[in-house]
Design a protein around this motif. Sequence first.
Motif, PDB file in Angstrom:
ATOM      1  N   LEU A 282     -37.976  -7.810 -18.461  1.00  0.00           N
ATOM      2  CA  LEU A 282     -38.627  -6.625 -19.003  1.00  0.00           C
ATOM      3  C   LEU A 282     -38.501  -5.434 -18.056  1.00  0.00           C
ATOM      4  O   LEU A 282     -38.342  -4.288 -18.495  1.00  0.00           O
ATOM      5  N   TRP A 283     -38.555  -5.684 -16.742  1.00  0.00           N
ATOM      6  CA  TRP A 283     -38.319  -4.600 -15.780  1.00  0.00           C
ATOM      7  C   TRP A 283     -36.892  -4.057 -15.933  1.00  0.00           C
ATOM      8  O   TRP A 283     -36.663  -2.844 -15.841  1.00  0.00           O
ATOM      9  N   TYR A 284     -35.935  -4.944 -16.173  1.00  0.00           N
ATOM     10  CA  TYR A 284     -34.547  -4.499 -16.370  1.00  0.00           C
ATOM     11  C   TYR A 284     -34.436  -3.633 -17.621  1.00  0.00           C
ATOM     12  O   TYR A 284     -33.797  -2.565 -17.605  1.00  0.00           O
ATOM     13  N   LEU A 285     -35.063  -4.060 -18.729  1.00  0.00           N
ATOM     14  CA  LEU A 285     -35.012  -3.283 -19.970  1.00  0.00           C
ATOM     15  C   LEU A 285     -35.696  -1.925 -19.808  1.00  0.00           C
ATOM     16  O   LEU A 285     -35.215  -0.910 -20.333  1.00  0.00           O
ATOM     17  N   CYS A 286     -36.800  -1.911 -19.071  1.00  0.00           N
ATOM     18  CA  CYS A 286     -37.484  -0.631 -18.829  1.00  0.00           C
ATOM     19  C   CYS A 286     -36.585   0.317 -18.037  1.00  0.00           C
ATOM     20  O   CYS A 286     -36.494   1.521 -18.345  1.00  0.00           O
ATOM     21  N   GLY A 287     -35.920  -0.212 -17.008  1.00  0.00           N
ATOM     22  CA  GLY A 287     -35.008   0.625 -16.228  1.00  0.00           C
ATOM     23  C   GLY A 287     -33.853   1.141 -17.072  1.00  0.00           C
ATOM     24  O   GLY A 287     -33.416   2.294 -16.924  1.00  0.00           O
ATOM     25  N   LEU A 288     -33.360   0.302 -17.970  1.00  0.00           N
ATOM     26  CA  LEU A 288     -32.273   0.715 -18.849  1.00  0.00           C
ATOM     27  C   LEU A 288     -32.715   1.867 -19.745  1.00  0.00           C
ATOM     28  O   LEU A 288     -31.977   2.855 -19.931  1.00  0.00           O
ATOM     29  N   GLN A 289     -33.918   1.758 -20.285  1.00  0.00           N
ATOM     30  CA  GLN A 289     -34.432   2.815 -21.139  1.00  0.00           C
ATOM     31  C   GLN A 289     -34.646   4.111 -20.346  1.00  0.00           C
ATOM     32  O   GLN A 289     -34.320   5.207 -20.811  1.00  0.00           O
ATOM     33  N   GLU A 290     -35.193   3.978 -19.146  1.00  0.00           N
ATOM     34  CA  GLU A 290     -35.433   5.164 -18.313  1.00  0.00           C
ATOM     35  C   GLU A 290     -34.119   5.835 -17.919  1.00  0.00           C
ATOM     36  O   GLU A 290     -34.036   7.073 -17.867  1.00  0.00           O
ATOM     37  N   LEU A 291     -33.103   5.036 -17.666  1.00  0.00           N
ATOM     38  CA  LEU A 291     -31.805   5.610 -17.328  1.00  0.00           C
ATOM     39  C   LEU A 291     -31.199   6.337 -18.527  1.00  0.00           C
ATOM     40  O   LEU A 291     -30.618   7.422 -18.387  1.00  0.00           O
ATOM     41  N   ASN A 292     -31.339   5.751 -19.710  1.00  0.00           N
ATOM     42  CA  ASN A 292     -30.844   6.412 -20.924  1.00  0.00           C
ATOM     43  C   ASN A 292     -31.572   7.726 -21.181  1.00  0.00           C
ATOM     44  O   ASN A 292     -31.009   8.652 -21.776  1.00  0.00           O
ATOM     45  N   ASP A 293     -32.822   7.819 -20.727  1.00  0.00           N
ATOM     46  CA  ASP A 293     -33.599   9.047 -20.903  1.00  0.00           C
ATOM     47  C   ASP A 293     -33.369  10.047 -19.782  1.00  0.00           C
ATOM     48  O   ASP A 293     -34.012  11.105 -19.752  1.00  0.00           O
ATOM     49  N   GLY A 294     -32.507   9.696 -18.819  1.00  0.00           N
ATOM     50  CA  GLY A 294     -32.181  10.617 -17.748  1.00  0.00           C
ATOM     51  C   GLY A 294     -33.122  10.579 -16.559  1.00  0.00           C
ATOM     52  O   GLY A 294     -33.014  11.415 -15.660  1.00  0.00           O
ATOM     53  N   ASP A 295     -34.034   9.599 -16.513  1.00  0.00           N
ATOM     54  CA  ASP A 295     -34.995   9.500 -15.411  1.00  0.00           C
ATOM     55  C   ASP A 295     -34.487   8.456 -14.414  1.00  0.00           C
ATOM     56  O   ASP A 295     -34.930   7.304 -14.418  1.00  0.00           O
ATOM     57  N   GLN A 296     -33.554   8.868 -13.555  1.00  0.00           N
ATOM     58  CA  GLN A 296     -32.926   7.922 -12.631  1.00  0.00           C
ATOM     59  C   GLN A 296     -33.934   7.361 -11.625  1.00  0.00           C
ATOM     60  O   GLN A 296     -33.906   6.165 -11.311  1.00  0.00           O
ATOM     61  N   ARG A 297     -34.824   8.185 -11.148  1.00  0.00           N
ATOM     62  CA  ARG A 297     -35.776   7.725 -10.127  1.00  0.00           C
ATOM     63  C   ARG A 297     -36.634   6.581 -10.652  1.00  0.00           C
ATOM     64  O   ARG A 297     -36.824   5.561  -9.973  1.00  0.00           O
ATOM     65  N   SER A 298     -37.147   6.735 -11.875  1.00  0.00           N
ATOM     66  CA  SER A 298     -37.957   5.662 -12.465  1.00  0.00           C
ATOM     67  C   SER A 298     -37.104   4.433 -12.751  1.00  0.00           C
ATOM     68  O   SER A 298     -37.565   3.299 -12.605  1.00  0.00           O
ATOM     69  N   ALA A 299     -35.851   4.652 -13.166  1.00  0.00           N
ATOM     70  CA  ALA A 299     -34.961   3.521 -13.444  1.00  0.00           C
ATOM     71  C   ALA A 299     -34.692   2.711 -12.187  1.00  0.00           C
ATOM     72  O   ALA A 299     -34.729   1.474 -12.207  1.00  0.00           O
ATOM     73  N   TRP A 300     -34.441   3.405 -11.049  1.00  0.00           N
ATOM     74  CA  TRP A 300     -34.194   2.662  -9.802  1.00  0.00           C
ATOM     75  C   TRP A 300     -35.446   1.881  -9.400  1.00  0.00           C
ATOM     76  O   TRP A 300     -35.340   0.756  -8.907  1.00  0.00           O
ATOM     77  N   HIS A 301     -36.619   2.466  -9.615  1.00  0.00           N
ATOM     78  CA  HIS A 301     -37.857   1.756  -9.287  1.00  0.00           C
ATOM     79  C   HIS A 301     -38.003   0.491 -10.137  1.00  0.00           C
ATOM     80  O   HIS A 301     -38.340  -0.585  -9.613  1.00  0.00           O
ATOM     81  N   SER A 302     -37.746   0.605 -11.432  1.00  0.00           N
ATOM     82  CA  SER A 302     -37.875  -0.551 -12.318  1.00  0.00           C
ATOM     83  C   SER A 302     -36.861  -1.628 -11.951  1.00  0.00           C
ATOM     84  O   SER A 302     -37.189  -2.825 -11.906  1.00  0.00           O
ATOM     85  N   TRP A 303     -35.626  -1.230 -11.668  1.00  0.00           N
ATOM     86  CA  TRP A 303     -34.612  -2.225 -11.328  1.00  0.00           C
ATOM     87  C   TRP A 303     -34.866  -2.836  -9.960  1.00  0.00           C
ATOM     88  O   TRP A 303     -34.533  -4.007  -9.728  1.00  0.00           O
ATOM     89  N   ARG A 304     -35.435  -2.073  -9.064  1.00  0.00           N
ATOM     90  CA  ARG A 304     -35.804  -2.641  -7.757  1.00  0.00           C
ATOM     91  C   ARG A 304     -36.857  -3.729  -7.937  1.00  0.00           C
ATOM     92  O   ARG A 304     -36.778  -4.794  -7.310  1.00  0.00           O
TER      93      ARG A 304
END
Length: 388
Positions: free
Chosen positions: A302-324
């Motif tokens: 679920l953290w991976y899916l959240c990061g994927l969604q955040e990256l698609n929305d252009g929020d790289q910082r949140s995506a890196w946090h979720s994937w971390r």
Amino acid sequence: LTHSWPLIEQFPLWGTGYGTFRYVEPIYMHTAADVGSIYLHAHNDYLEDLIEGGIVRLLLRVLAIGLIFWFAYRAVRFSHRWRASALALGTLFGFTTVVVHSFFEFGLYTPAIAVVATVLVAHICSQNDRTHDPVDNGAAAGHRSTIAPLIGIVLAVFTGGFLVREAAIAASADGVRKKARQDYDDAFVDGIYQATETPILQQSIRLAPLDAERRFELARALFNLHQQQVRLAELFPDRADPVPKQLIVDALEHTLAARDLCPLLPQPHARIAHYHKHLKNADPHEAYIERVTMLAPADPGLWYLCGLQELNDGDQRSAWHSWRQSLKLSDEYLRQIIDRATLYVTPDEMQSSLLPDEPAILLEVSQYLYPEDDSTAEREPFLSRALA
């Protein structure tokens, strides 16, 4: 108790709700050791009472236990017949076993144990009623003594029939669900999703319409079928058949139904976050992502899916946090994360913003990014950090 104590502090009076333990405990499970752990019960009935029903439910249980012990004491102490006293003592011993066992297991959730415990308590209470050897004083008493057992028999037969019927429906639904899962494993043939499980899951929904997890399984199958249709449309743009919009509508309908049936289930919130643009009057996708990470902080998928969604929305910082967070819990999605991240950041930036301080993760990333034998210099920053 470590995971449960915050729940007791937040919901001390009425608890979190009957049957919610399996959904609320993961909220406080955050470490890699918790990945994949699912506890249906607390393995301590008193603790589960306190979590699900608060102090009120726990006090009701303690009061019932105290009254039964009091009745048993009276039956043993004041009975005029030694056989009745011995029977009361034996049933008291059995009931005490159940009381002690409940500190370490959830035996009363097993129907066989619950029925036997009920019979033991009935014997204790009936012996307590006979300690004074009451005498039949006329037809009214005789009438009452006849009606009460008949009412008890009718209620027992009705309850037993209801439980047997519900058990048969649940068994049929579980059988259908297992068949659907097997079909799902066999559904991808040459990279193409075959929706053979969808009719079976629809049958499962008809058998158990209030089961949130079955609802979401059907939604997931419809989402997979829609995604497959989109891929085929991209590969073959001249196809005469357009992508059916009704698939996504039906999938979202079942997803929302699953969310409404069990708001504590994290997967529907993750799907809604991804498809929130298809909904009218939807909350911002950040709200759904926040709910997902709150409900399942130890789920790397679920953290991976959240990061994927955040990256698609252009929020790289949140995506890196979720994937971390996902990588801290497990390396299951490591390659998918690295493949996506390399499109946006350099390996050095990846080290500082994405990769956790886990030596095994750093070693695997260095070998995945630089598989050649002569890439020692490129691997050196990752290996140095891993050693540190």
